[in-house]
Design an enzyme around this catalytic site. Sequence first.
Site, mmCIF file in Angstrom:
data_model
loop_
_atom_site.group_PDB
_atom_site.id
_atom_site.type_symbol
_atom_site.label_atom_id
_atom_site.label_comp_id
_atom_site.label_asym_id
_atom_site.label_seq_id
_atom_site.Cartn_x
_atom_site.Cartn_y
_atom_site.Cartn_z
ATOM 1 N N LYS A 151 30.649 41.278 37.756
ATOM 2 C CA LYS A 151 30.020 40.037 38.205
ATOM 3 C C LYS A 151 28.901 40.318 39.207
ATOM 4 O O LYS A 151 27.877 39.632 39.206
ATOM 5 C CB LYS A 151 31.080 39.120 38.812
ATOM 6 C CG LYS A 151 32.119 38.663 37.795
ATOM 7 C CD LYS A 151 33.287 37.959 38.454
ATOM 8 C CE LYS A 151 34.320 37.513 37.420
ATOM 9 N NZ LYS A 151 35.521 36.915 38.040
ATOM 10 N N ALA B 122 36.849 31.141 15.086
ATOM 11 C CA ALA B 122 37.211 32.463 14.575
ATOM 12 C C ALA B 122 38.242 33.105 15.491
ATOM 13 O O ALA B 122 38.032 33.220 16.706
ATOM 14 C CB ALA B 122 35.972 33.346 14.475
ATOM 15 N N GLU C 117 47.332 40.239 35.669
ATOM 16 C CA GLU C 117 47.809 40.759 34.388
ATOM 17 C C GLU C 117 48.916 41.782 34.612
ATOM 18 O O GLU C 117 49.108 42.289 35.729
ATOM 19 C CB GLU C 117 46.649 41.415 33.636
ATOM 20 C CG GLU C 117 45.472 40.495 33.355
ATOM 21 C CD GLU C 117 45.779 39.454 32.294
ATOM 22 O OE1 GLU C 117 46.760 39.638 31.542
ATOM 23 O OE2 GLU C 117 45.039 38.459 32.221
ATOM 24 N N VAL D 53 40.704 29.912 27.578
ATOM 25 C CA VAL D 53 39.454 29.169 27.740
ATOM 26 C C VAL D 53 39.004 28.575 26.412
ATOM 27 O O VAL D 53 38.662 27.391 26.329
ATOM 28 C CB VAL D 53 38.350 30.067 28.327
ATOM 29 C CG1 VAL D 53 37.038 29.300 28.444
ATOM 30 C CG2 VAL D 53 38.762 30.606 29.689
ATOM 31 N N GLY E 165 40.740 30.036 35.224
ATOM 32 C CA GLY E 165 41.534 28.933 34.697
ATOM 33 C C GLY E 165 40.895 28.392 33.432
ATOM 34 O O GLY E 165 39.667 28.284 33.331
#
Length: 451
Positions: free
Chosen positions: A206, A46, A191, A17, A312
Amino acid sequence: MIDYRNLRVALLGAGAVGSQVAALLLKHADELADRAGAGLELAGIAVRDPDAPRDADLPRELFTTDAESLIVGADIVIELMGGIEPARTHLLAALNSGADVVTANKALLATHGPEIFDAADQVGAQVYYEAAAAGAIPIIRPLRDSLAGDRVQRIMGIVNGTTNYILDRMDAEGAEFADVLADAQRLGYAEADPTADVEGYDAAQKAAILASLAFHTAVPLDAVHREGITQIDRAMMDAARRAGYVIKLLAVCERLTGEAESSASGEAISVRVYPALIARTHPLASVHGANNAVFVQAEAAGNLMFYGAGAGGVQTASAVLGDVVSAARRHVAGGVGVGESTRANLPVVDIGRAVTRYQITLEVSDRPGVLASIAGILSDGRVSIATVEQAVIDPTTGAATSTDTETGAASARLVIGTHKAREQDLSETVERLAASDVVTRVVSVLRVEGD
């Protein structure tokens, strides 16, 4: 013509992202400046390793390992590092310096949201987090702003793309969980360690954020009931299909009434995440693949549906940049940030208070009187039967076949649909069913949502 000074933007993190956010900030600088009313200068990025490969080609001179120095003097700090630390420390430092903050960090907000929002209030800064609950789907602003004058009664959300992809393929193809999970990992939807997704942790974070906004109450993560999808198998999918349902991992945030012992208003909140049956005619049933959707039921506005990509790099970057433009506009307009509305202070009750319908699947002895015994146990537990489907189990294959006749088979499978019941009553009744001499085992218990 823009006569406001350029605003310095510090970016923390350049993963899938973050790298897209940086690329779009650089590519569309003039257009974003026109929308914001001020130029947006990317002061630096960073990262832990400036030389690591990125998803976008970015100028090497923008990268630094010194996040603390980058934050100093920034007007807007975008945090896309993920995790709790050092993200929490950096966000607090940014707010304490007077910078506005944009984040997609659901784990951080679900666990330390009140602390972060309070820090923003102390200095008149603002926290923006549109990308934290449903990726590219605009749901934070509608809940926080558009529906602020309404009373949200209920939210049902498919807020994890990985689990929706798995369950959707299991439903469409008759595939088993382990096979689809392996495909999802190969495709990059899941993952290598899929625990956060398939056990419901991501969705629970969420749900806590959405419930806090919808009900103007701080909802701690540990108050969210959580179950995953690892026990869902082909037989459960088949039973759901025959009954006209599809199985989805749902985040359910609900206002409960008649809870006088819980609050002065007689209202409380139930927040829960679990795999549930939902009718194939419901809008959420048509959410396929890795997409997300949030279905909101409000007192005045009625039913509202928000649908789109829940993850995404480019898609989530869209929501992040929307927040950046909003933060820039606030700087240009001046004034202090708008604090979070959490003054309702409604209690969050445990799942035992929730009321819904259920589908109970039992393996039973196939002999006369079994159904009568089970009906009696359910009735004693204040659980009313709505439907019953019987399937005979083939002793050689273990497969279940639907039937309406007595077959003399040694065992059978009963799929019982209930009317609405309280979770605590249902749970105690299932325990009594499991202990009954006519029940071989309780195969599954699924809630039915969306009625």
